[in-house]
Design a protein around this motif. Sequence first.
Motif, PDB file in Angstrom:
ATOM      1  N   LEU A 222      34.105  37.105  14.183  1.00 53.01           N
ATOM      2  CA  LEU A 222      33.905  37.051  12.745  1.00 53.01           C
ATOM      3  C   LEU A 222      34.420  35.697  12.271  1.00 53.01           C
ATOM      4  N   MET A 223      33.858  35.182  11.178  1.00 52.06           N
ATOM      5  CA  MET A 223      34.297  33.892  10.659  1.00 52.06           C
ATOM      6  C   MET A 223      34.636  34.014   9.180  1.00 52.06           C
ATOM      7  N   ILE A 224      35.798  33.478   8.819  1.00 49.34           N
ATOM      8  CA  ILE A 224      36.213  33.375   7.423  1.00 49.34           C
ATOM      9  C   ILE A 224      36.436  31.899   7.110  1.00 49.34           C
ATOM     10  N   SER A 225      35.904  31.455   5.991  1.00 41.75           N
ATOM     11  CA  SER A 225      36.135  30.089   5.547  1.00 41.75           C
ATOM     12  C   SER A 225      37.197  30.107   4.455  1.00 41.75           C
ATOM     13  N   VAL A 226      38.285  29.373   4.689  1.00 48.49           N
ATOM     14  CA  VAL A 226      39.448  29.424   3.801  1.00 48.49           C
ATOM     15  C   VAL A 226      39.722  28.046   3.219  1.00 48.49           C
TER      16      VAL A 226
ATOM     17  N   SER B 200      39.080  25.360   6.125  1.00 46.52           N
ATOM     18  CA  SER B 200      39.425  25.884   7.451  1.00 46.52           C
ATOM     19  C   SER B 200      38.505  27.039   7.810  1.00 46.52           C
ATOM     20  N   LEU B 201      37.788  26.891   8.917  1.00 45.79           N
ATOM     21  CA  LEU B 201      36.955  27.974   9.429  1.00 45.79           C
ATOM     22  C   LEU B 201      37.772  28.730  10.464  1.00 45.79           C
ATOM     23  N   ILE B 202      38.090  29.978  10.143  1.00 46.00           N
ATOM     24  CA  ILE B 202      38.865  30.824  11.045  1.00 46.00           C
ATOM     25  C   ILE B 202      37.904  31.699  11.833  1.00 46.00           C
ATOM     26  N   PHE B 203      37.876  31.510  13.141  1.00 48.13           N
ATOM     27  CA  PHE B 203      37.078  32.353  14.020  1.00 48.13           C
ATOM     28  C   PHE B 203      38.010  33.410  14.610  1.00 48.13           C
TER      29      PHE B 203
ATOM     30  N   ASP C  20      48.186  31.494   2.534  1.00 53.28           N
ATOM     31  CA  ASP C  20      49.023  32.289   3.429  1.00 53.28           C
ATOM     32  C   ASP C  20      48.235  32.890   4.579  1.00 53.28           C
ATOM     33  N   THR C  21      46.972  33.234   4.340  1.00 56.26           N
ATOM     34  CA  THR C  21      46.154  33.820   5.406  1.00 56.26           C
ATOM     35  C   THR C  21      46.082  32.883   6.601  1.00 56.26           C
ATOM     36  N   LEU C  22      45.831  31.602   6.342  1.00 49.10           N
ATOM     37  CA  LEU C  22      45.761  30.630   7.433  1.00 49.10           C
ATOM     38  C   LEU C  22      47.131  30.402   8.053  1.00 49.10           C
ATOM     39  N   THR C  23      48.152  30.244   7.216  1.00 52.70           N
ATOM     40  CA  THR C  23      49.507  30.046   7.731  1.00 52.70           C
ATOM     41  C   THR C  23      49.908  31.177   8.667  1.00 52.70           C
ATOM     42  N   ASN C  24      49.644  32.413   8.231  1.00 58.42           N
ATOM     43  CA  ASN C  24      50.071  33.576   9.009  1.00 58.42           C
ATOM     44  C   ASN C  24      49.308  33.720  10.319  1.00 58.42           C
ATOM     45  N   ILE C  25      47.991  33.486  10.278  1.00 55.27           N
ATOM     46  CA  ILE C  25      47.230  33.672  11.521  1.00 55.27           C
ATOM     47  C   ILE C  25      47.541  32.562  12.525  1.00 55.27           C
ATOM     48  N   LEU C  26      47.873  31.381  12.049  1.00 55.83           N
ATOM     49  CA  LEU C  26      48.311  30.324  12.968  1.00 55.83           C
ATOM     50  C   LEU C  26      49.674  30.673  13.566  1.00 55.83           C
TER      51      LEU C  26
ATOM     52  N   VAL D 197      40.378  27.727  15.122  1.00 60.24           N
ATOM     53  CA  VAL D 197      40.303  27.242  13.741  1.00 60.24           C
ATOM     54  C   VAL D 197      39.667  25.866  13.762  1.00 60.24           C
ATOM     55  N   LYS D 198      38.661  25.662  12.928  1.00 62.15           N
ATOM     56  CA  LYS D 198      38.029  24.353  12.806  1.00 62.15           C
ATOM     57  C   LYS D 198      38.214  23.847  11.377  1.00 62.15           C
ATOM     58  N   GLU D 199      38.640  22.612  11.249  1.00 65.16           N
ATOM     59  CA  GLU D 199      38.793  21.979   9.938  1.00 65.16           C
ATOM     60  C   GLU D 199      37.544  21.146   9.646  1.00 65.16           C
ATOM     61  N   ILE D 200      36.946  21.361   8.473  1.00 60.24           N
ATOM     62  CA  ILE D 200      35.748  20.604   8.106  1.00 60.24           C
ATOM     63  C   ILE D 200      35.917  20.001   6.713  1.00 60.24           C
ATOM     64  N   GLY D 201      35.256  18.897   6.475  1.00 63.39           N
ATOM     65  CA  GLY D 201      35.276  18.269   5.162  1.00 63.39           C
ATOM     66  C   GLY D 201      36.553  17.505   4.880  1.00 63.39           C
ATOM     67  N   ASN D 202      36.641  16.969   3.678  1.00 59.22           N
ATOM     68  CA  ASN D 202      37.770  16.123   3.297  1.00 59.22           C
ATOM     69  C   ASN D 202      38.953  16.896   2.740  1.00 59.22           C
ATOM     70  N   THR D 203      38.732  18.168   2.350  1.00 58.20           N
ATOM     71  CA  THR D 203      39.812  18.905   1.688  1.00 58.20           C
ATOM     72  C   THR D 203      41.002  19.216   2.581  1.00 58.20           C
TER      73      THR D 203
END
Length: 210
Positions: free
Chosen positions: A60-64, A156-159, A74-80, A147-153
């Motif tokens: 599944l993929m979530i873009s954050v 974060s794409l979380i797989f 926090d979602t990204l911080t916690n899953i990392l 996790v893939k980082e895209i764009g300038n911001t």
Amino acid sequence: MLIDFSDFSANQRYHLMTQTVIPRPIAWALTASNLGTNRQVLNLAPFSYFTAISSEPALLMISVGKKPNGEVKDTLTNILENQKIVIHIASESQASLVTETAATLAHGESELAEIDTDLLNTTTFDQFDLPRLAQCDIAYGCELYEVKEIGNTPQSLIFAEVKTLYVNDEVISSSNERVKIHADKVSPLARLGANEYSGITQPFKRNRPD
């Protein structure tokens, strides 16, 4: 009207995309900080840049994006931190609760602490390290795949790889050794643009060509 995206800012493009890529499923994502300690804090947040992308592996993929102040969500911080996430499919009747959990809180504060436990609480998720929401018919117990980082911001794409799936028995039937999950019983909540949500109409079938 023909819209040239090069004439628009990222924020304007966001509003155009979220009002045209409709309806979108919502990942109601539960993660934890300090998992396995007595300081564990559960985080719950909805994401509508969400989809299933693969079955082998089951991903599944979530873009954050970032918090309004530019901090990492926090979602990204916690899953990392601990590699675990539970993704729920909310029902149409839970639209207000889903919206409540979209609030921006400081890291270490739990959205669940702000919600009446008669409306929303957690229960043990068998064979998984995190709990699941007791009121959701569908919950995926997932581990971080990439996790893939895209764009300038950046965005974060979380797989997330599905390791276990909970489905409420009340929304399931079986036929010819295949599990049938009844979408009308799940009554999934969908995201539209701005502050709009939607449910589903009566499901219908169309046979694919050979």
